[in-house]
Design an enzyme around this catalytic site. Structure first.
Site, PDB file in Angstrom:
ATOM      1  N   PHE A 102       0.863  -1.173   0.069  1.00 15.03           N
ATOM      2  CA  PHE A 102       0.041  -0.188  -0.095  1.00 15.03           C
ATOM      3  C   PHE A 102       1.025   1.080  -0.017  1.00 15.03           C
ATOM      4  O   PHE A 102       1.440   1.497   1.089  1.00 15.03           O
ATOM      5  CB  PHE A 102      -0.969   0.291   1.119  1.00 15.03           C
ATOM      6  CG  PHE A 102      -1.898   1.198   1.201  1.00 15.03           C
ATOM      7  CD1 PHE A 102      -3.098   1.258   0.435  1.00 15.03           C
ATOM      8  CD2 PHE A 102      -1.682   2.371   1.768  1.00 15.03           C
ATOM      9  CE1 PHE A 102      -3.824   2.329   0.318  1.00 15.03           C
ATOM     10  CE2 PHE A 102      -2.299   3.544   1.747  1.00 15.03           C
ATOM     11  CZ  PHE A 102      -3.372   3.473   0.877  1.00 15.03           C
ATOM     12  N   ASP A 158       9.602   3.073   1.777  1.00 13.31           N
ATOM     13  CA  ASP A 158       8.594   3.740   2.080  1.00 13.31           C
ATOM     14  C   ASP A 158       8.242   3.570   3.576  1.00 13.31           C
ATOM     15  O   ASP A 158       7.838   2.360   4.220  1.00 13.31           O
ATOM     16  CB  ASP A 158       7.415   3.215   1.458  1.00 13.31           C
ATOM     17  CG  ASP A 158       6.137   3.843   1.610  1.00 13.31           C
ATOM     18  OD1 ASP A 158       6.008   4.597   2.552  1.00 13.31           O
ATOM     19  OD2 ASP A 158       5.089   3.797   0.825  1.00 13.31           O
ATOM     20  N   LYS A 163       2.969  11.445   7.012  1.00 15.75           N
ATOM     21  CA  LYS A 163       2.218  10.988   8.180  1.00 15.75           C
ATOM     22  C   LYS A 163       2.891  11.781   9.456  1.00 15.75           C
ATOM     23  O   LYS A 163       2.570  12.909   9.431  1.00 15.75           O
ATOM     24  CB  LYS A 163       2.096   9.507   8.306  1.00 15.75           C
ATOM     25  CG  LYS A 163       1.166   8.940   7.288  1.00 15.75           C
ATOM     26  CD  LYS A 163       0.949   7.892   7.678  1.00 15.75           C
ATOM     27  CE  LYS A 163      -0.100   7.161   6.550  1.00 15.75           C
ATOM     28  NZ  LYS A 163      -1.366   7.585   5.990  1.00 15.75           N
TER      29      LYS A 163
END
Length: 401
Positions: A141, A226, A255
């Site tokens: 994801f 990531d 984030k």
């Protein structure tokens, strides 16, 4: 109708149904706790998918934002501003890298990484134009843009959005042999999550990530990590790769980089890699804006003390010990994760992950489901041990009901 029902009905009537939130309407929050519009308090064990690593309303971050709001919030990259140089310098130092390319969202960072890797492949590695390949892992994801979902294996993320962007090879996560066999002279990068969050907090086999690093170095291929969810303290280290002693060619961050206050993301790499860009070839109006830089600089200062990483490691050990005790009794089939991050596979007979999340909500604990009967637990790193234990007690009660 209640205040909650009225608010949800209005949202359902006037917003696209691209999310299916739990039926709680949050009005305020502090630390690890949120309060809804009717005054009920809930323990947050999701932390905005790691965007709220430092808790809700962290005073250091709020004060940094307030101070910058009174000065300047946006210049665009058409001009310099007085927070940008320090932002880039400190973030590069945190990552032991040389250069930073700031964006806003995690998906933008991933898109930027794809463009960077391809440009590097053509200009530096010498791959023929239009032939660059990037290898990714199944069950990944990395975001929801058209290019990113083109290499997703999740039907919900991918279906009905074609035609898809070519140039990606998908191999099983954790399989070094498959990765080796997929590499060709045109491979420019391997893009991986060190821990796959959306897939259920999947930790790869020991030795896999060092193997990826060795293989990419041998083949002159970029290793792109990531760490948008796994980075910045979540796993008990600044970066999840540190648990394996691995340094990538490029970090993707987001984030928690914005402290749960503003959206901030970044690609951090060497001068040889990010140096492929020339003025006008890539950019973002809001990327690296003064407000984002001010908040991120405070995030970096907090991480440099090591206290949040240490807290995540210590409380994470406690979390996994307690969750481990739930396995073997028929209610929990497996527990995975690292630090203050866990994927808990609930026995399907007890309900779906969504149903377990709804039952926990009634007990004033908020988590989020993924992939059938799995729930994710990722509290703010500032959570107290007593509060964490209280939440785990509620989980035990739900599973034994």
């Amino acid at each position: 109708m209640s205040i909650t029902e009225t608010a949800i009905a209005s949202a359902e009537a006037h917003s696209a149904h691209n999310y299916h939130p739990l039926p709680v309407v949050v009005a305020s929050a502090e630390g690890a706790w949120m309060t809804d519009v009717e005054g009920r308090r809930y323990l947050d064990l999701l932390a905005g998918y790691s965007a709220l690593n430092f808790g809700h309303g962290n005073r250091r971050l709020i004060e940094a934002a307030k101070a910058q709001l009174d000065r300047v919030t946006l210049t665009s990259r058409a001009f310099h501003h007085d927070r940008f140089a320090e932002f880039c310098t400190r973030l590069a130092e945190l990552c032991s890298m040389e250069m930073v390319l700031p964006m806003n969202t995690g998906a933008e960072a991933v898109e930027t990484a794809v463009k960077t890797a391809r440009k590097w492949g053509y200009r530096v590695k010498g791959v023929p134009d239009g032939m660059a390949k990037i290898i990714v892992a199944s069950d990944n994801f990395h975001g929801r843009t058209t290019t990113v979902i083109s290499f997703s294996t999740d039907p919900e993320a991918r279906a009905d959005y074609g035609p898809y962007t070519p140039g990606f090879e998908i191999v099983p996560y954790g399989d070094l042999t498959a990765l080796r066999e997929a590499m060709t002279e045109n491979t420019v990068a391997v893009l991986l999550e060190p821990i796959q969050g959306e897939a259920g907090v999947l930790v790869p086999p020991a030795g896999y990530l060092p193997g990826v690093r060795e293989l990419t170095r041998e083949r002159n291929v970029l290793f792109i990590a990531d760490e948008i969810q796994s980075g910045l303290g979540r796993t008990g280290r600044t970066f999840a790769l540190e648990h394996e002693g691995v340094e990538p060619d490029m970090y993707l961050l987001g984030k928690a980089l914005g402290g749960g206050v503003v959206p901030v993301s970044a690609v951090v790499s060497s001068a040889d890699v990010l140096g492929v860009f020339r003025p006008g070839e890539h950019g973002s109006t809001f990327g690296g804006n003064p407000l984002a830089c001010a908040v991120t600089l405070e995030v970096i200062a907090m991480l440099r003390t090591g206290e949040y990483q240490e807290r995540a490691a210590e409380l994470g050990d406690h979390l996994h010990r307690e969750l481990g005790l739930l396995t073997g009794g028929g209610a929990v089939e497996a527990v995975r994760g690292r630090g203050l991050w866990a994927g808990v596979d609930i026995a399907p007979a007890l309900g779906t992950g969504r149903e377990i999340s709804e039952r926990l909500m009634v007990e004033r604990v908020l988590v989020k489901d993924t992939h059938g009967s799995t729930i994710r637990i990722a509290p703010p790193l500032v959570i107290g041990k007593e509060d964490l234990d209280w939440g785990l007690d509620r989980l035990r009660a739900v599973l034994s009901a």
